[in-house]
Scaffold this motif. Structure first.
Motif, PDB file in Angstrom:
ATOM      1  N   GLN A  54       0.841  -1.195   0.000  1.00 33.81           N
ATOM      2  CA  GLN A  54       0.000   0.000   0.000  1.00 33.81           C
ATOM      3  C   GLN A  54       0.877   1.246   0.000  1.00 33.81           C
ATOM      4  O   GLN A  54       1.840   1.336   0.771  1.00 33.81           O
ATOM      5  N   TYR A  55       0.522   2.213  -0.867  1.00 38.79           N
ATOM      6  CA  TYR A  55       1.223   3.491  -0.909  1.00 38.79           C
ATOM      7  C   TYR A  55       0.199   4.616  -1.004  1.00 38.79           C
ATOM      8  O   TYR A  55      -0.754   4.537  -1.787  1.00 38.79           O
ATOM      9  N   SER A  56       0.410   5.636  -0.203  1.00 37.72           N
ATOM     10  CA  SER A  56      -0.509   6.779  -0.181  1.00 37.72           C
ATOM     11  C   SER A  56      -0.353   7.617  -1.444  1.00 37.72           C
ATOM     12  O   SER A  56       0.751   7.766  -1.982  1.00 37.72           O
ATOM     13  N   LEU A  57      -1.464   8.185  -1.887  1.00 37.56           N
ATOM     14  CA  LEU A  57      -1.425   9.108  -3.016  1.00 37.56           C
ATOM     15  C   LEU A  57      -1.038  10.485  -2.493  1.00 37.56           C
ATOM     16  O   LEU A  57      -1.653  11.004  -1.569  1.00 37.56           O
ATOM     17  N   CYS A  58      -0.007  11.077  -3.100  1.00 35.14           N
ATOM     18  CA  CYS A  58       0.494  12.354  -2.592  1.00 35.14           C
ATOM     19  C   CYS A  58       0.318  13.495  -3.578  1.00 35.14           C
ATOM     20  O   CYS A  58       0.797  14.608  -3.325  1.00 35.14           O
ATOM     21  N   ASN A  59      -0.359  13.262  -4.689  1.00 38.75           N
ATOM     22  CA  ASN A  59      -0.666  14.366  -5.602  1.00 38.75           C
ATOM     23  C   ASN A  59      -2.002  14.992  -5.218  1.00 38.75           C
ATOM     24  O   ASN A  59      -2.717  14.505  -4.330  1.00 38.75           O
ATOM     25  N   ALA A  60      -2.346  16.091  -5.869  1.00 37.24           N
ATOM     26  CA  ALA A  60      -3.583  16.809  -5.560  1.00 37.24           C
ATOM     27  C   ALA A  60      -4.796  15.941  -5.862  1.00 37.24           C
ATOM     28  O   ALA A  60      -4.861  15.281  -6.906  1.00 37.24           O
ATOM     29  N   SER A  61      -5.767  15.955  -4.963  1.00 35.66           N
ATOM     30  CA  SER A  61      -6.904  15.037  -5.072  1.00 35.66           C
ATOM     31  C   SER A  61      -7.867  15.396  -6.193  1.00 35.66           C
ATOM     32  O   SER A  61      -8.736  14.585  -6.528  1.00 35.66           O
ATOM     33  N   HIS A  62      -7.722  16.581  -6.797  1.00 36.78           N
ATOM     34  CA  HIS A  62      -8.604  16.921  -7.924  1.00 36.78           C
ATOM     35  C   HIS A  62      -8.055  16.399  -9.251  1.00 36.78           C
ATOM     36  O   HIS A  62      -8.732  16.459 -10.272  1.00 36.78           O
ATOM     37  N   GLU A  63      -6.852  15.866  -9.250  1.00 29.54           N
ATOM     38  CA  GLU A  63      -6.243  15.399 -10.497  1.00 29.54           C
ATOM     39  C   GLU A  63      -6.810  14.039 -10.900  1.00 29.54           C
ATOM     40  O   GLU A  63      -7.009  13.167 -10.055  1.00 29.54           O
ATOM     41  N   SER A  64      -7.062  13.877 -12.149  1.00 30.99           N
ATOM     42  CA  SER A  64      -7.570  12.597 -12.654  1.00 30.99           C
ATOM     43  C   SER A  64      -6.672  11.995 -13.726  1.00 30.99           C
ATOM     44  O   SER A  64      -6.900  10.875 -14.165  1.00 30.99           O
ATOM     45  N   HIS A  65      -5.627  12.728 -14.130  1.00 28.08           N
ATOM     46  CA  HIS A  65      -4.747  12.220 -15.181  1.00 28.08           C
ATOM     47  C   HIS A  65      -3.598  11.391 -14.627  1.00 28.08           C
ATOM     48  O   HIS A  65      -2.913  10.687 -15.375  1.00 28.08           O
TER      49      HIS A  65
END
Length: 321
Positions: A54-65
Protein backbone atom coordinates in the motif's frame (compact mmCIF):
# COMPACT_ATOMS: atom_id res chain seq x y z
CA UNK A 1 -15.12 -9.95 0.99
CA UNK A 2 -14.57 -8.99 -2.66
CA UNK A 3 -11.24 -8.07 -4.18
CA UNK A 4 -10.42 -4.48 -5.06
CA UNK A 5 -10.91 -3.52 -8.70
CA UNK A 6 -7.57 -3.32 -10.45
CA UNK A 7 -6.22 -0.98 -13.12
CA UNK A 8 -3.28 -1.25 -15.50
CA UNK A 9 -1.08 1.84 -15.28
CA UNK A 10 2.18 2.94 -16.82
CA UNK A 11 5.02 4.51 -14.87
CA UNK A 12 5.29 7.79 -16.77
CA UNK A 13 7.92 9.22 -14.44
CA UNK A 14 10.25 7.86 -11.76
CA UNK A 15 12.16 10.48 -9.88
CA UNK A 16 14.53 10.68 -6.91
CA UNK A 17 12.91 12.98 -4.34
CA UNK A 18 15.40 12.63 -1.48
CA UNK A 19 18.02 10.21 -0.19
CA UNK A 20 16.42 6.77 -0.43
CA UNK A 21 13.05 8.09 -1.65
CA UNK A 22 11.69 7.81 -5.18
CA UNK A 23 8.37 9.03 -6.54
CA UNK A 24 6.38 7.22 -9.21
CA UNK A 25 3.87 9.01 -11.42
CA UNK A 26 1.25 6.61 -12.76
CA UNK A 27 -1.23 7.03 -15.63
CA UNK A 28 -3.74 4.64 -17.14
CA UNK A 29 -2.43 2.57 -20.02
CA UNK A 30 -5.59 3.28 -22.03
CA UNK A 31 -5.30 7.04 -21.47
CA UNK A 32 -8.66 7.30 -19.69
CA UNK A 33 -9.11 9.36 -16.50
CA UNK A 34 -8.23 7.59 -13.28
CA UNK A 35 -10.92 6.97 -10.63
CA UNK A 36 -11.39 9.93 -8.28
CA UNK A 37 -9.87 9.91 -4.82
CA UNK A 38 -9.96 11.98 -1.66
CA UNK A 39 -7.14 13.29 0.51
CA UNK A 40 -5.67 10.50 2.63
CA UNK A 41 -6.34 7.74 0.08
CA UNK A 42 -3.96 4.94 -0.82
CA UNK A 43 -3.68 2.33 -3.55
CA UNK A 44 -2.48 -1.27 -3.55
CA UNK A 45 0.49 -1.75 -5.86
CA UNK A 46 1.26 -5.19 -7.26
CA UNK A 47 5.02 -5.24 -6.90
CA UNK A 48 7.34 -7.52 -8.90
CA UNK A 49 7.74 -10.85 -7.17
CA UNK A 50 4.06 -11.28 -6.36
CA UNK A 51 3.95 -8.82 -3.46
CA UNK A 52 1.16 -6.31 -2.86
CA UNK A 53 1.95 -3.12 -0.96
CA UNK A 54 0.00 0.00 0.00
CA UNK A 55 1.22 3.49 -0.91
CA UNK A 56 -0.51 6.78 -0.18
CA UNK A 57 -1.42 9.11 -3.02
CA UNK A 58 0.49 12.35 -2.59
CA UNK A 59 -0.67 14.37 -5.60
CA UNK A 60 -3.58 16.81 -5.56
CA UNK A 61 -6.90 15.04 -5.07
CA UNK A 62 -8.60 16.92 -7.92
CA UNK A 63 -6.24 15.40 -10.50
CA UNK A 64 -7.57 12.60 -12.65
CA UNK A 65 -4.75 12.22 -15.18
CA UNK A 66 -2.26 10.74 -12.72
CA UNK A 67 -1.60 9.16 -9.35
CA UNK A 68 1.69 9.84 -7.61
CA UNK A 69 3.22 7.74 -4.85
CA UNK A 70 6.56 7.93 -3.06
CA UNK A 71 8.49 4.95 -1.75
CA UNK A 72 11.24 4.85 0.87
CA UNK A 73 13.88 2.25 0.12
CA UNK A 74 14.01 0.23 3.31
CA UNK A 75 16.63 -2.56 3.40
CA UNK A 76 14.91 -4.07 6.45
CA UNK A 77 11.52 -4.34 4.71
CA UNK A 78 9.99 -7.55 3.41
CA UNK A 79 10.96 -6.79 -0.18
CA UNK A 80 8.29 -4.39 -1.45
CA UNK A 81 10.24 -1.14 -1.32
CA UNK A 82 13.40 -2.80 -2.63
CA UNK A 83 11.49 -4.15 -5.63
CA UNK A 84 9.90 -0.76 -6.34
CA UNK A 85 13.28 0.95 -6.37
CA UNK A 86 15.27 -1.72 -8.20
CA UNK A 87 12.76 -3.27 -10.59
CA UNK A 88 10.05 -0.71 -11.41
CA UNK A 89 11.15 1.86 -13.99
CA UNK A 90 9.73 4.48 -16.34
CA UNK A 91 7.69 2.88 -19.09
CA UNK A 92 6.81 -0.22 -17.07
CA UNK A 93 3.18 -1.32 -16.85
CA UNK A 94 2.05 -2.37 -13.38
CA UNK A 95 -1.23 -3.31 -11.72
CA UNK A 96 -2.78 -1.16 -8.99
CA UNK A 97 -6.08 -1.13 -7.13
CA UNK A 98 -8.65 1.61 -7.20
CA UNK A 99 -8.08 4.09 -4.34
CA UNK A 100 -9.58 3.61 -0.91
CA UNK A 101 -9.43 5.86 2.10
CA UNK A 102 -9.00 4.72 5.72
CA UNK A 103 -7.45 8.07 6.68
CA UNK A 104 -10.02 10.68 5.57
CA UNK A 105 -9.79 14.41 6.14
CA UNK A 106 -12.65 15.74 8.27
CA UNK A 107 -13.96 19.35 8.34
CA UNK A 108 -12.54 21.40 11.21
CA UNK A 109 -11.90 25.01 12.13
CA UNK A 110 -8.19 24.20 12.44
CA UNK A 111 -6.21 21.17 11.32
CA UNK A 112 -2.77 20.07 12.50
CA UNK A 113 -0.77 17.71 10.28
CA UNK A 114 2.35 16.02 11.72
CA UNK A 115 4.53 14.01 9.36
CA UNK A 116 7.50 11.80 10.17
CA UNK A 117 9.68 11.07 7.15
CA UNK A 118 7.87 9.21 4.36
CA UNK A 119 4.67 9.68 6.40
CA UNK A 120 4.38 13.05 4.69
CA UNK A 121 2.82 11.48 1.59
CA UNK A 122 -0.88 11.37 2.62
CA UNK A 123 -0.46 14.65 4.51
CA UNK A 124 0.83 16.38 1.38
CA UNK A 125 -2.46 15.61 -0.32
CA UNK A 126 -4.34 16.84 2.75
CA UNK A 127 -2.29 20.05 2.89
CA UNK A 128 -2.93 20.73 -0.77
CA UNK A 129 -6.67 20.27 -0.26
CA UNK A 130 -6.72 22.50 2.83
CA UNK A 131 -4.72 25.23 1.08
CA UNK A 132 -7.01 25.16 -1.96
CA UNK A 133 -10.09 25.57 0.24
CA UNK A 134 -8.61 28.38 2.34
CA UNK A 135 -8.65 26.33 5.55
CA UNK A 136 -6.71 27.10 8.72
CA UNK A 137 -4.01 24.45 9.09
CA UNK A 138 -0.36 23.76 9.82
CA UNK A 139 1.91 20.97 8.58
CA UNK A 140 4.95 20.06 10.68
CA UNK A 141 7.29 17.92 8.61
CA UNK A 142 9.97 16.06 10.58
CA UNK A 143 12.93 14.31 8.93
CA UNK A 144 16.42 13.16 9.85
CA UNK A 145 18.18 15.62 7.55
CA UNK A 146 17.64 17.97 4.61
CA UNK A 147 18.97 15.25 2.31
CA UNK A 148 16.15 12.96 3.45
CA UNK A 149 13.39 15.58 3.13
CA UNK A 150 11.32 14.66 0.09
CA UNK A 151 9.35 17.28 -1.86
CA UNK A 152 10.97 20.21 0.01
CA UNK A 153 11.37 22.41 -3.07
CA UNK A 154 7.90 21.52 -4.32
CA UNK A 155 6.35 22.44 -0.97
CA UNK A 156 8.26 25.71 -0.82
CA UNK A 157 6.93 26.73 -4.24
CA UNK A 158 3.31 25.75 -3.51
CA UNK A 159 0.26 27.46 -2.04
CA UNK A 160 0.76 25.45 1.17
CA UNK A 161 4.24 26.86 1.80
CA UNK A 162 3.26 29.42 4.44
CA UNK A 163 1.51 26.71 6.46
CA UNK A 164 4.51 24.32 6.54
CA UNK A 165 7.35 24.10 9.04
CA UNK A 166 10.32 21.81 8.45
CA UNK A 167 12.10 20.13 11.37
CA UNK A 168 15.34 18.20 10.76
CA UNK A 169 17.05 16.12 13.43
CA UNK A 170 20.55 17.34 12.51
CA UNK A 171 19.55 21.03 12.26
CA UNK A 172 19.76 23.95 14.64
CA UNK A 173 18.00 23.53 18.01
CA UNK A 174 15.57 26.39 17.38
CA UNK A 175 14.00 24.66 14.34
CA UNK A 176 13.38 21.31 16.01
CA UNK A 177 9.81 20.29 16.73
CA UNK A 178 8.48 21.58 20.04
CA UNK A 179 5.63 19.10 20.24
CA UNK A 180 4.27 20.38 23.54
CA UNK A 181 3.96 23.89 22.07
CA UNK A 182 2.35 22.64 18.86
CA UNK A 183 -0.26 20.62 20.79
CA UNK A 184 -0.71 23.08 23.64
CA UNK A 185 -4.27 24.20 22.80
CA UNK A 186 -6.44 21.11 22.29
CA UNK A 187 -9.77 22.90 22.67
CA UNK A 188 -12.24 24.02 20.03
CA UNK A 189 -12.96 22.47 16.67
CA UNK A 190 -9.48 21.12 15.92
CA UNK A 191 -8.26 17.86 14.46
CA UNK A 192 -4.84 16.23 14.52
CA UNK A 193 -3.49 13.96 11.79
CA UNK A 194 -0.22 12.08 12.18
CA UNK A 195 1.59 9.65 9.89
CA UNK A 196 5.05 8.14 9.90
CA UNK A 197 7.09 5.49 11.71
CA UNK A 198 5.41 3.79 14.66
CA UNK A 199 7.67 5.45 17.23
CA UNK A 200 6.93 8.91 15.86
CA UNK A 201 3.19 8.29 15.82
CA UNK A 202 3.17 6.89 19.34
CA UNK A 203 5.11 9.90 20.65
CA UNK A 204 2.72 12.38 19.02
CA UNK A 205 -0.44 10.51 20.05
CA UNK A 206 0.69 9.97 23.65
CA UNK A 207 1.67 13.62 23.99
CA UNK A 208 -1.63 14.77 22.52
CA UNK A 209 -3.64 12.58 24.89
CA UNK A 210 -1.59 13.79 27.86
CA UNK A 211 -2.37 17.37 26.86
CA UNK A 212 -6.10 16.74 26.70
CA UNK A 213 -6.77 16.05 23.05
CA UNK A 214 -9.93 13.92 22.71
CA UNK A 215 -9.38 10.51 21.12
CA UNK A 216 -11.92 11.21 18.38
CA UNK A 217 -9.92 14.28 17.27
CA UNK A 218 -6.71 12.33 16.75
CA UNK A 219 -6.33 10.54 13.40
CA UNK A 220 -3.38 8.39 12.45
CA UNK A 221 -2.02 6.05 9.83
CA UNK A 222 0.90 3.69 10.29
CA UNK A 223 3.19 2.71 7.41
CA UNK A 224 4.33 -0.45 9.15
CA UNK A 225 3.41 -2.38 12.24
CA UNK A 226 5.75 -2.38 15.23
CA UNK A 227 7.55 -5.64 15.97
CA UNK A 228 5.44 -7.93 18.12
CA UNK A 229 6.70 -10.13 20.93
CA UNK A 230 5.44 -13.56 19.86
CA UNK A 231 7.38 -15.61 22.41
CA UNK A 232 4.27 -16.28 24.51
CA UNK A 233 1.94 -17.17 21.64
CA UNK A 234 -0.28 -20.20 22.24
CA UNK A 235 -2.26 -22.42 19.84
CA UNK A 236 -6.01 -21.95 19.56
CA UNK A 237 -8.89 -22.96 17.30
CA UNK A 238 -10.98 -21.15 14.70
CA UNK A 239 -14.50 -22.27 13.86
CA UNK A 240 -16.07 -21.28 10.54
CA UNK A 241 -19.67 -20.26 11.23
CA UNK A 242 -21.03 -21.19 7.79
CA UNK A 243 -19.82 -24.80 7.94
CA UNK A 244 -19.19 -25.45 11.62
CA UNK A 245 -15.73 -26.80 10.79
CA UNK A 246 -12.96 -26.13 13.32
CA UNK A 247 -9.30 -25.64 12.47
CA UNK A 248 -6.24 -25.59 14.71
CA UNK A 249 -4.04 -22.48 14.62
CA UNK A 250 -0.49 -23.27 15.68
CA UNK A 251 1.48 -20.92 17.91
CA UNK A 252 3.75 -19.89 15.04
CA UNK A 253 1.08 -19.62 12.33
CA UNK A 254 -1.37 -16.82 11.51
CA UNK A 255 -5.08 -17.44 11.02
CA UNK A 256 -4.75 -16.40 7.38
CA UNK A 257 -1.92 -18.88 6.76
CA UNK A 258 -3.66 -21.76 8.54
CA UNK A 259 -6.96 -21.27 6.74
CA UNK A 260 -5.21 -20.85 3.40
CA UNK A 261 -3.71 -24.30 3.85
CA UNK A 262 -7.28 -25.61 4.33
CA UNK A 263 -8.47 -24.02 1.10
CA UNK A 264 -10.12 -21.01 2.77
CA UNK A 265 -8.75 -17.79 1.31
CA UNK A 266 -9.13 -14.45 3.08
CA UNK A 267 -8.28 -11.44 0.96
CA UNK A 268 -5.05 -9.88 2.24
CA UNK A 269 -2.66 -7.17 1.21
CA UNK A 270 -0.13 -5.86 3.74
CA UNK A 271 -0.29 -8.89 6.10
CA UNK A 272 0.91 -6.60 8.91
CA UNK A 273 -2.43 -5.40 10.30
CA UNK A 274 -2.03 -1.94 8.78
CA UNK A 275 -4.27 -1.78 5.71
CA UNK A 276 -7.58 -3.31 6.87
CA UNK A 277 -8.00 -5.51 3.80
CA UNK A 278 -8.51 -8.76 5.71
CA UNK A 279 -10.91 -7.44 8.37
CA UNK A 280 -13.17 -10.31 9.48
CA UNK A 281 -16.24 -10.40 11.72
CA UNK A 282 -15.92 -12.28 15.01
CA UNK A 283 -19.09 -13.99 16.31
CA UNK A 284 -17.71 -15.62 19.48
CA UNK A 285 -14.48 -15.62 21.45
CA UNK A 286 -12.00 -13.03 22.69
CA UNK A 287 -9.49 -11.48 20.31
CA UNK A 288 -5.85 -10.64 20.99
CA UNK A 289 -5.69 -7.55 18.75
CA UNK A 290 -2.30 -6.83 17.19
CA UNK A 291 -3.25 -4.59 14.29
CA UNK A 292 -2.68 -0.88 13.72
CA UNK A 293 -5.95 -0.41 11.85
CA UNK A 294 -8.86 -0.75 14.30
CA UNK A 295 -9.55 1.99 16.83
CA UNK A 296 -9.36 1.29 20.57
CA UNK A 297 -13.16 1.36 20.68
CA UNK A 298 -13.45 -1.14 17.84
CA UNK A 299 -10.96 -3.45 19.50
CA UNK A 300 -12.86 -3.25 22.78
CA UNK A 301 -16.07 -4.14 20.92
CA UNK A 302 -14.50 -7.49 19.98
CA UNK A 303 -16.67 -7.80 16.87
CA UNK A 304 -13.97 -7.85 14.20
CA UNK A 305 -10.27 -8.57 13.86
CA UNK A 306 -7.35 -8.82 11.44
CA UNK A 307 -6.59 -12.52 10.86
CA UNK A 308 -3.27 -11.68 9.20
CA UNK A 309 -1.72 -10.75 12.55
CA UNK A 310 -4.18 -10.91 15.46
CA UNK A 311 -4.79 -14.02 17.53
CA UNK A 312 -7.15 -15.33 20.23
CA UNK A 313 -7.16 -14.92 23.98
CA UNK A 314 -9.90 -17.53 24.22
CA UNK A 315 -9.53 -21.17 23.17
CA UNK A 316 -11.82 -20.71 20.17
CA UNK A 317 -12.75 -17.89 17.81
CA UNK A 318 -15.93 -18.25 15.74
CA UNK A 319 -15.59 -16.31 12.49
CA UNK A 320 -18.30 -15.07 10.14
CA UNK A 321 -16.91 -16.95 7.15
Amino acid sequence: MTAQETIQVRVVQKQAEAEGIASFELARVDGAPLPPFSAGSHIDVHVPGGLVRQYSLCNASHESHRYRIAVLRDPTSRGGSEAMHAQVNEGDVITISTPRNHFPLHPAQRTLLLAGGIGVTPLLCMADRLARTGADFALHYCTRSEERTAFAAEIAASAMARHVQFHVDDGAPEQKLDLAAVLAAPGGDQRLYVCGPAGFIDHVVNTAKAMGWPQDRIHLEYFGAPTQDTSGDQPFEVRIASTGKTFAIAADTSVVEALRCEGIDILTSCEQGVCGTCITRVLEGEVDHRDMYLTDEEKAGNQQFMPCCSRARSKVLVLDL
